[in-house]
Design a protein around this motif. Structure first.
Motif, mmCIF file in Angstrom:
data_model
loop_
_atom_site.group_PDB
_atom_site.id
_atom_site.type_symbol
_atom_site.label_atom_id
_atom_site.label_comp_id
_atom_site.label_asym_id
_atom_site.label_seq_id
_atom_site.Cartn_x
_atom_site.Cartn_y
_atom_site.Cartn_z
ATOM 1 N N ASP A 87 0.834 -1.201 0.000
ATOM 2 C CA ASP A 87 0.000 0.000 0.000
ATOM 3 C C ASP A 87 0.873 1.257 0.000
ATOM 4 N N LEU A 88 1.925 1.245 0.823
ATOM 5 C CA LEU A 88 2.844 2.381 0.867
ATOM 6 C C LEU A 88 3.546 2.550 -0.476
ATOM 7 N N CYS A 89 3.868 1.436 -1.094
ATOM 8 C CA CYS A 89 4.497 1.462 -2.407
ATOM 9 C C CYS A 89 3.607 2.208 -3.406
ATOM 10 N N GLY A 90 2.294 1.901 -3.367
ATOM 11 C CA GLY A 90 1.363 2.562 -4.275
ATOM 12 C C GLY A 90 1.199 4.028 -3.966
ATOM 13 N N VAL A 91 1.043 4.362 -2.679
ATOM 14 C CA VAL A 91 0.869 5.756 -2.262
ATOM 15 C C VAL A 91 2.098 6.584 -2.639
ATOM 16 N N SER A 92 3.279 5.955 -2.508
ATOM 17 C CA SER A 92 4.535 6.659 -2.817
ATOM 18 C C SER A 92 4.853 6.666 -4.306
ATOM 19 N N ARG A 93 4.009 5.973 -5.082
ATOM 20 C CA ARG A 93 4.163 5.899 -6.534
ATOM 21 C C ARG A 93 5.482 5.270 -6.974
ATOM 22 N N PHE A 94 5.940 4.284 -6.179
ATOM 23 C CA PHE A 94 7.075 3.486 -6.621
ATOM 24 C C PHE A 94 6.567 2.532 -7.697
ATOM 25 N N GLN A 95 7.325 2.367 -8.753
ATOM 26 C CA GLN A 95 6.850 1.624 -9.912
ATOM 27 C C GLN A 95 7.294 0.160 -9.892
ATOM 28 N N TYR A 96 6.383 -0.710 -10.282
ATOM 29 C CA TYR A 96 6.719 -2.109 -10.554
ATOM 30 C C TYR A 96 5.678 -2.629 -11.548
ATOM 31 N N PRO A 97 6.001 -3.670 -12.325
ATOM 32 C CA PRO A 97 5.074 -4.158 -13.364
ATOM 33 C C PRO A 97 3.726 -4.561 -12.782
ATOM 34 N N PRO A 98 2.632 -4.310 -13.503
ATOM 35 C CA PRO A 98 1.281 -4.555 -12.976
ATOM 36 C C PRO A 98 0.811 -5.998 -13.161
ATOM 37 N N TYR A 99 1.668 -6.956 -12.818
ATOM 38 C CA TYR A 99 1.317 -8.356 -13.035
ATOM 39 C C TYR A 99 0.768 -9.022 -11.776
ATOM 40 N N LEU A 100 0.966 -8.386 -10.628
ATOM 41 C CA LEU A 100 0.619 -9.013 -9.351
ATOM 42 C C LEU A 100 -0.874 -8.942 -9.068
ATOM 43 N N ARG A 101 -1.460 -10.085 -8.724
ATOM 44 C CA ARG A 101 -2.849 -10.160 -8.284
ATOM 45 C C ARG A 101 -2.830 -10.531 -6.810
ATOM 46 N N VAL A 102 -3.245 -9.602 -5.972
ATOM 47 C CA VAL A 102 -3.048 -9.730 -4.524
ATOM 48 C C VAL A 102 -4.192 -10.467 -3.838
ATOM 49 N N ILE A 103 -3.821 -11.372 -2.948
ATOM 50 C CA ILE A 103 -4.763 -12.013 -2.025
ATOM 51 C C ILE A 103 -4.256 -11.701 -0.618
ATOM 52 N N ARG A 104 -5.048 -10.954 0.137
ATOM 53 C CA ARG A 104 -4.619 -10.550 1.479
ATOM 54 C C ARG A 104 -4.993 -11.625 2.493
ATOM 55 N N VAL A 105 -4.020 -12.025 3.296
ATOM 56 C CA VAL A 105 -4.254 -13.007 4.365
ATOM 57 C C VAL A 105 -3.841 -12.375 5.693
ATOM 58 N N MET A 106 -4.378 -12.879 6.789
ATOM 59 C CA MET A 106 -4.082 -12.281 8.089
ATOM 60 C C MET A 106 -2.654 -12.563 8.548
ATOM 61 N N CYS A 107 -2.062 -13.648 8.041
ATOM 62 C CA CYS A 107 -0.701 -14.007 8.443
ATOM 63 C C CYS A 107 -0.087 -14.855 7.339
ATOM 64 N N SER A 108 1.200 -14.689 7.088
ATOM 65 C CA SER A 108 1.860 -15.517 6.077
ATOM 66 C C SER A 108 1.821 -16.989 6.465
ATOM 67 N N GLY A 109 1.731 -17.263 7.775
ATOM 68 C CA GLY A 109 1.606 -18.638 8.235
ATOM 69 C C GLY A 109 0.296 -19.272 7.841
ATOM 70 N N ARG A 110 -0.668 -18.453 7.394
ATOM 71 C CA ARG A 110 -1.969 -18.953 6.941
ATOM 72 C C ARG A 110 -1.903 -19.467 5.502
ATOM 73 N N VAL A 111 -0.824 -19.184 4.804
ATOM 74 C CA VAL A 111 -0.701 -19.608 3.410
ATOM 75 C C VAL A 111 -0.405 -21.106 3.364
ATOM 76 N N ASP A 112 -1.396 -21.850 2.959
ATOM 77 C CA ASP A 112 -1.294 -23.300 2.895
ATOM 78 C C ASP A 112 -0.561 -23.720 1.617
ATOM 79 N N LEU A 113 0.148 -24.829 1.698
ATOM 80 C CA LEU A 113 0.798 -25.387 0.521
ATOM 81 C C LEU A 113 -0.209 -25.592 -0.612
ATOM 82 N N LYS A 114 -1.431 -25.959 -0.247
ATOM 83 C CA LYS A 114 -2.478 -26.179 -1.247
ATOM 84 C C LYS A 114 -2.756 -24.902 -2.038
ATOM 85 N N PHE A 115 -2.681 -23.736 -1.376
ATOM 86 C CA PHE A 115 -2.929 -22.471 -2.069
ATOM 87 C C PHE A 115 -1.927 -22.276 -3.214
ATOM 88 N N VAL A 116 -0.674 -22.559 -2.916
ATOM 89 C CA VAL A 116 0.388 -22.350 -3.907
ATOM 90 C C VAL A 116 0.229 -23.323 -5.074
#
Length: 255
Positions: free
Chosen positions: A25-54
């Protein structure tokens, strides 16, 4: 489509709500540039990312998968959640390698809410690498049906893999030095080969035999494994009643 200039990779990003998502979010507000390929899924914790998701992300056509969480020892949701994400990432990389997917298509990074420029730098580098690799399967030399076959076989093992992770791959000491000591010990590699690697090969064999009866040599050629290892897996599967030998066709089939 090759890895030319017209290729726009699809990258799925699982971002921790408290840190990495804030960094994005800060990256966007600060207008730092990166390619628009990322599709974001927000999770409460990185530990919540199951192997099945990947695995499902790749199965559904993602060319790259990114997981972003809080720095180690700075987890906001669970004091140890990102250590779970770290172990998951190590297992995931081994599985991807085993099924023929370039591990550069998967990346785990720690990004705090105040590191907008770091997020942009990481995504620029990751996006560039995925674009160089081209669509999923192109650099690996795998057709879509082969990718689907291998990923399906891995997905079937996820409940078992989580059990192995919980019982045998828990970090004895949850600290950065503890992680380094565990990874340097070789225990992860040994346990993976003894448990997950063996089961994954058996899952692939059974999936093949569900399609058609095959000989040991045909299975070995299809999976790119040593015929002697295939024979060992087949013998174990036969003993457990999963596979039978068809004398008339001189091959193995599902029992």
């Amino acid at each position: 489509m090759g890895a030319g200039g017209s290729f726009r990779p699809k990258i799925i990003g699982f971002l921790c709500n408290w840190c990495c998502y804030g960094g994005a979010d800060l990256c966007g507000v600060s207008r730092f540039q990166y390619p628009p390929y990322l599709r974001v899924i927000r999770v409460m914790c990185s530990g919540r990312v199951d192997l099945k998701f990947v695995l499902k992300a790749f199965l559904n056509g993602a060319d790259g998968v990114f997981v972003g969480g809080c720095h180690l020892n700075d987890c906001h949701y669970n004091p140890e959640g990102n250590y779970d994400a770290l172990i998951m990432s190590k297992i995931c990389a081994k599985i991807l390698s085993r099924v023929g997917i370039n591990t550069d298509r998967f990346r785990l990074e720690w990004v705090s809410a105040g590191e907008g420029i770091r997020f942009a730098e990481i995504m620029n580098a990751f996006s560039k690498r995925v674009k160089e690799l081209g669509p999923l399967g192109s650099s690996e030399g795998l057709a879509k049906e082969d990718l689907t076959f291998h990923l399906d076989a891995a997905l079937k093992l996820v409940p078992y893999i989580k059990l192995v992770e919980r019982e045998r791959l828990r970090l004895p000491v949850r600290s950065e030095s503890g992680v380094e000591a565990f990874l340097d010990s070789g225990d992860l590699d040994a346990i993976f080969e003894q448990t997950i690697g063996e089961k994954l090969a058996m899952s692939q064999i059974l999936s093949l035999l569900h399609q058609n009866p095959m000989s040991t040599a045909e299975i070995a050629e299809t999976l790119g494994l040593n015929p002697s290892d295939i024979s060992r897996h087949i013998n174990n599967s036969t003993k457990h009643g999963f596979v039978r030998y068809d004398v008339q066709q001189n091959c193995y089939a599902i029992a």
